[in-house]
Design a protein around this motif. Structure first.
Motif, PDB file in Angstrom:
ATOM      1  N   SER A   3       0.834  -1.182   0.000  1.00  0.00           N
ATOM      2  CA  SER A   3       0.000   0.000   0.000  1.00  0.00           C
ATOM      3  C   SER A   3       0.874   1.239   0.000  1.00  0.00           C
ATOM      4  O   SER A   3       1.792   1.356   0.794  1.00  0.00           O
ATOM      5  N   GLN A   4       0.611   2.148  -0.907  1.00  0.00           N
ATOM      6  CA  GLN A   4       1.344   3.402  -0.882  1.00  0.00           C
ATOM      7  C   GLN A   4       0.578   4.381   0.002  1.00  0.00           C
ATOM      8  O   GLN A   4      -0.473   4.069   0.522  1.00  0.00           O
ATOM      9  N   ASP A   5       1.147   5.564   0.177  1.00  0.00           N
ATOM     10  CA  ASP A   5       0.431   6.580   0.934  1.00  0.00           C
ATOM     11  C   ASP A   5      -0.695   7.139   0.087  1.00  0.00           C
ATOM     12  O   ASP A   5      -0.446   7.865  -0.872  1.00  0.00           O
ATOM     13  N   LEU A   6      -1.905   6.782   0.437  1.00  0.00           N
ATOM     14  CA  LEU A   6      -3.032   7.193  -0.382  1.00  0.00           C
ATOM     15  C   LEU A   6      -3.669   8.456   0.197  1.00  0.00           C
ATOM     16  O   LEU A   6      -3.782   8.605   1.409  1.00  0.00           O
ATOM     17  N   ILE A   7      -4.079   9.336  -0.701  1.00  0.00           N
ATOM     18  CA  ILE A   7      -4.764  10.561  -0.286  1.00  0.00           C
ATOM     19  C   ILE A   7      -6.249  10.241  -0.152  1.00  0.00           C
ATOM     20  O   ILE A   7      -6.836   9.609  -1.029  1.00  0.00           O
ATOM     21  N   VAL A   8      -6.825  10.651   0.969  1.00  0.00           N
ATOM     22  CA  VAL A   8      -8.254  10.427   1.166  1.00  0.00           C
ATOM     23  C   VAL A   8      -8.955  11.773   1.332  1.00  0.00           C
ATOM     24  O   VAL A   8      -8.622  12.549   2.221  1.00  0.00           O
TER      25      VAL A   8
ATOM     26  N   PHE B 319      -0.168  -1.016 -10.186  1.00  0.00           N
ATOM     27  CA  PHE B 319      -0.100   0.449 -10.220  1.00  0.00           C
ATOM     28  C   PHE B 319       0.843   0.926 -11.307  1.00  0.00           C
ATOM     29  O   PHE B 319       1.797   0.248 -11.683  1.00  0.00           O
ATOM     30  N   VAL B 323       1.100   6.759  -7.338  1.00  0.00           N
ATOM     31  CA  VAL B 323      -0.339   6.738  -7.133  1.00  0.00           C
ATOM     32  C   VAL B 323      -0.746   7.713  -6.031  1.00  0.00           C
ATOM     33  O   VAL B 323      -0.118   7.781  -4.976  1.00  0.00           O
ATOM     34  N   GLY B 324      -1.811   8.481  -6.280  1.00  0.00           N
ATOM     35  CA  GLY B 324      -2.296   9.426  -5.283  1.00  0.00           C
ATOM     36  C   GLY B 324      -3.580   8.980  -4.620  1.00  0.00           C
ATOM     37  O   GLY B 324      -3.743   9.076  -3.410  1.00  0.00           O
ATOM     38  N   LYS B 325      -4.497   8.465  -5.433  1.00  0.00           N
ATOM     39  CA  LYS B 325      -5.807   8.109  -4.886  1.00  0.00           C
ATOM     40  C   LYS B 325      -6.310   6.814  -5.497  1.00  0.00           C
ATOM     41  O   LYS B 325      -6.153   6.577  -6.700  1.00  0.00           O
ATOM     42  N   VAL B 326      -6.931   5.994  -4.644  1.00  0.00           N
ATOM     43  CA  VAL B 326      -7.672   4.837  -5.119  1.00  0.00           C
ATOM     44  C   VAL B 326      -9.127   5.100  -4.774  1.00  0.00           C
ATOM     45  O   VAL B 326      -9.474   5.300  -3.611  1.00  0.00           O
ATOM     46  N   SER B 336     -12.761   7.768  -1.974  1.00  0.00           N
ATOM     47  CA  SER B 336     -11.335   7.476  -1.967  1.00  0.00           C
ATOM     48  C   SER B 336     -11.012   6.611  -0.753  1.00  0.00           C
ATOM     49  O   SER B 336     -11.599   6.779   0.312  1.00  0.00           O
ATOM     50  N   GLN B 337     -10.100   5.689  -0.938  1.00  0.00           N
ATOM     51  CA  GLN B 337      -9.829   4.658   0.070  1.00  0.00           C
ATOM     52  C   GLN B 337      -8.500   4.902   0.774  1.00  0.00           C
ATOM     53  O   GLN B 337      -7.513   5.222   0.125  1.00  0.00           O
ATOM     54  N   PRO B 338      -8.483   4.688   2.101  1.00  0.00           N
ATOM     55  CA  PRO B 338      -7.227   4.831   2.828  1.00  0.00           C
ATOM     56  C   PRO B 338      -6.302   3.638   2.621  1.00  0.00           C
ATOM     57  O   PRO B 338      -5.091   3.735   2.824  1.00  0.00           O
ATOM     58  N   LEU B 340      -5.890  -0.546   0.502  1.00  0.00           N
ATOM     59  CA  LEU B 340      -6.401  -1.452  -0.533  1.00  0.00           C
ATOM     60  C   LEU B 340      -7.096  -2.647   0.101  1.00  0.00           C
ATOM     61  O   LEU B 340      -7.562  -3.547  -0.578  1.00  0.00           O
TER      62      LEU B 340
END
Lengths: 303, 440
Positions: A3-8, B319, B323-326, B336-338, B340
């Motif tokens: 998991s990368q650092d995802l923006i929420v 990916f 990657v910024g947002k899923v 948008s998900q924190p 996966l």
């Protein structure tokens, strides 16, 4: 997969590209043809007046933002636009120190005391202009053209009943404020803004049609009233100031029609030959009420 | 010009090219699945299985006596490993049944109802839709059988199938209409029979001409069904917008499409109804689009309910870039998900992965009253004002301004040049008004 650092954030996750700065700079761009025309008609002095006005507006904006410890955003285009618009309403022969006073009032009293961009009830450029018109009435009504002091077409009409040829009015080859004279070049810029959807066309449509209809009703020449004075500049570039005009469609119509009516009242019966500045400032006052009483019917709402 | 549509709305970049011509492929079987117990709006479910139980594909594994609920079924054959809390796509936590997937699937379907739609009992169809666990597949996940239960005194004239697919990036309804057009039309007939509707309409945006052609030829012999082409404009697929566009009727504020004689369903939902009735197959898998600049191989894929999102991303080549947002769903209304560690559910119409530079946080600046939000709001609200009232918690004023008529489409936030979180604040205002009205 790691998991990368995802923006929420909440939706939507995409945005239209236009920004406040882009809108403001586009209006500045739209005014450039009229400014160039004015420079051609009135001479290079125009550029020093415009330069003084813009520089003073930027500096005033900067000082206020620093003192109030706000984000410094002097290049969002809004202060440049205020400076340019103010200069467009001034006589070409105006002393530079008066321009400085007008610019400080425009940004300081017209905008920053209310909290800066988005919070001011009155069009800042017009606040500046109204102030120096009251403070220095002679300077503000001295029009030099071809090196000689002359009366503006509205003055000629008010005092002598003398009309100026339509073509001269339309092109702007007449005494008057820097930016108000050339309807043709102002309309080119306005067409660009309407195409970009950065200009509420209902306000100029309401304002201009009201001036035309009322001047005809009261036995005056509608075309003269359309192109003499600062109606085109005011209707397309001042009355449409987003911050100080209504946000509903019906409100925009009423705002435009009201401003047009006040212009005619001042021009025909008032002591001043021109009434665009006060017409817009007076209608600025009505904006909160207009917004409140012209809320559109929501889909499926029974009103 | 002259195309059917609603007033106002926005035109975001549609970005559908990458997947619009790609056939839907079946996802590989995962090793472990988690079937969330709440995949619908309504009452929570109780598990019907426990740890160690053997289950088969299509077997019902959780249900409730409540009417407003949709049961869930195992999407694989396997062994129940327990019930665990997992992330749900909305940001909360939800109980899910964990199943270890067996080598081979054994189907445990219901008995097909083979009669023609007009010979079937409407009650039987509704019962079958409930038993199959069908909930709106466009994203809202409202139990479909509840929509089909017409209260006394109401009459359904039209079933409208929503094939607008106005969310940018998503192409799954588009592909379904091309690949499963027959099933969709048959499903529509069943929905009409279930509600007593005399007419069926399928609304499709004009950016899907191949889907329009396919469905038009499929319904050429159907006197009561019509395919309607609409303008391509967001949010054309909103229920109220679609009804306005197709029938020029306005759903009353606070009301339902039923109040104007209409029930709206998603096209994929119609296909699921067909499978439930004619094949006896419950809603155990769903087609979706996985796409965006952050995905290596964008595609349309049919995934089993409960598949981890990370596995779907792997199958789409993983990916791409930073990657910024899923996002589950589309870019306008998706969530948008924190992490996966979340699973495909009945309403997951897409997995959208955007690169970081596309979603950098914009910091809001003051509103300049440009009124662009007012000019685009599809329900004709005054978003900037409502958002301010929501921040001030002026609940009475919010109601006066018809806040509850907001469909949360996000057009206002999308268009705002000051990047203000308008729909976000309005959503909070709506929730506060709803909570107050409930407690009174």
């Amino acid at each position: 997969m790691q998991s990368q650092d995802l923006i929420v954030t909440s939706s939507p996750h995409i945005r239209d590209k236009s920004s406040v700065a882009e809108i403001m700079w586009s209006v500045v761009m739209a005014l450039l043809p009229a400014l160039l025309a004015a420079t051609y008609i009135f001479g290079l002095r125009v550029l020093t007046v415009v330069g003084t006005s813009i520089a003073t507006c930027l500096l005033t904006e900067y000082i206020f933002q620093r003192v109030r410890k706000k984000r410094v955003a002097v290049f969002d285009g809004s202060a440049v636009l205020t400076g340019l618009l103010l200069a467009m309403t001034l006589p070409p022969s105006i002393p530079h120190w008066v321009v400085v006073v007008g610019s400080i009032v425009a940004i300081g009293l017209g905008k920053q005391v209310f909290g800066g961009i988005g919070h001011n009830p009155f069009n800042p450029a017009l606040v500046g202009r109204a102030f120096i018109t009251s403070a220095y009435p002679v300077i503000m009504t001295t029009w030099t053209f071809d090196g000689v002091t002359q009366a503006t077409p509205l003055n000629l009409m008010l005092m002598e009943g003398e009309a100026t040829p339509y073509w001269e009015l339309f092109i702007g080859n007449i005494p008057g404020s820097i930016g108000e004279t050339s309807a043709f070049f102002l309309l080119i810029g306005a067409a660009y803004l309407i195409y970009k959807n950065y200009l509420n066309w209902r306000i100029p449509a309401g304002m201009i049609s009201t001036v035309v209809v009322l001047s005809w009703v009261f036995g005056q020449d509608p075309i003269f009233h359309l192109f003499a004075g600062s109606l085109i500049l005011g209707a397309f570039y001042m009355a449409t100031d987003m911050v100080t005009s209504p946000i509903t469609k019906a409100g925009r119509w009423i705002f435009g029609i009201g401003a047009g009516a006040i212009v005619i009242i001042i021009r025909i019966w008032g002591g001043y030959p021109e009434g665009v500045t006060y017409a817009i400032l007076l209608m600025n006052m009505t904006v909160p009420l207009l917004n409140k009483y012209t809320r559109p019917r929501s889909l499926g709402e029974v009103k | 010009m002259g195309l059917l549509t609603f007033k106002q709305g926005v035109h975001p970049a549609y970005n559908k090219k990458k997947t619009r011509n790609k056939e839907i492929v079946d996802a590989e079987r995962p090793e472990i699945i988690y079937i969330p117990l709440q995949q619908h709006i309504g009452a929570p479910l109780k598990p019907l299985v426990e740890r160690g139980d053997q289950v088969d594909r299509g077997q019902k594994i959780a249900d409730t006596d409540s009417f407003v609920a949709a049961p869930v079924h195992s999407s694989v054959s396997g062994v129940v490993k327990g019930i665990e809390k997992v992330n749900d796509s909305g940001g909360g936590r939800v109980e899910a049944i964990k199943i270890e997937v067996a080598e081979e699937d054994k189907n445990h379907f219901m008995e097909p109802l083979n009669a023609k739609p007009e010979d079937l009992d409407p009650g039987d169809i509704r019962e079958r839709v409930r038993e199959a666990g069908i909930a709106g597949m466009g994203g809202a996940m409202f139990p479909t059988h509840v929509k089909l239960a017409v209260p006394d005194g109401k009459k359904v004239e039209y079933i409208i199938l929503n094939g607008a697919e106005c969310e940018p990036y998503l192409t799954i309804d588009h592909r379904m209409m091309i690949e499963k057009g027959k099933e969709i039309v048959e499903g529509l007939k069943l929905l009409m029979r279930a509600t007593g509707a005399s007419k069926g309409l399928i609304g499709i945006e004009d950016n899907k001409p191949d889907a329009i052609r396919t469905l038009k030829s499929l319904v050429s012999e159907e006197p009561n069904i019509e395919v309607k082409e609409t303008e391509t404009k967001y949010p054309q697929g909103g229920e109220k917008m679609l009804i306005k566009a197709l029938l020029n009727r306005e759903v009353p504020v606070g009301g339902l499409p039923l109040d104007v004689g209409v029930v709206v369903n998603n096209t994929s939902t119609a296909a699921a109804v067909y499978e439930a009735v004619k094949l006896g197959k419950p809603l155990i898998d769903r087609p979706l689009t996985i796409t965006g600049s952050g995905i290596t191989k964008p595609m349309n894929i049919r995934a089993r309910i409960g598949t981890p999102v990370s596995e779907i991303i792997d199958q789409a080549g993983g990916f791409n870039g930073e990657v910024g947002k899923v996002i589950l769903g589309g870019p306008m209304m998706g969530k948008s998900q924190p992490s996966l560690n979340v699973h495909i559910v009945k309403g997951t119409s897409g997995v959208l992965v955007l690169q970081k530079h596309e979603v950098e946080n914009f910091s809001p600046i003051p509103c300049i009253n440009c009124a662009r939000c007012v000019d685009v709001c599809p329900t004709n609200l005054v978003p900037t004002k409502i958002a301010k009232l929501a921040e001030l918690e002026k609940l009475d004023r919010l109601e006066e301004m018809q806040v509850m008529n907001c469909i949360e489409c996000g057009s206002c936030s999308y268009i705002c040049p000051s990047r203000r979180p308008l729909v976000h604040n309005i959503r909070i205002g709506k929730a506060e008004v709803a909570a107050r009205n409930k407690s009174e």
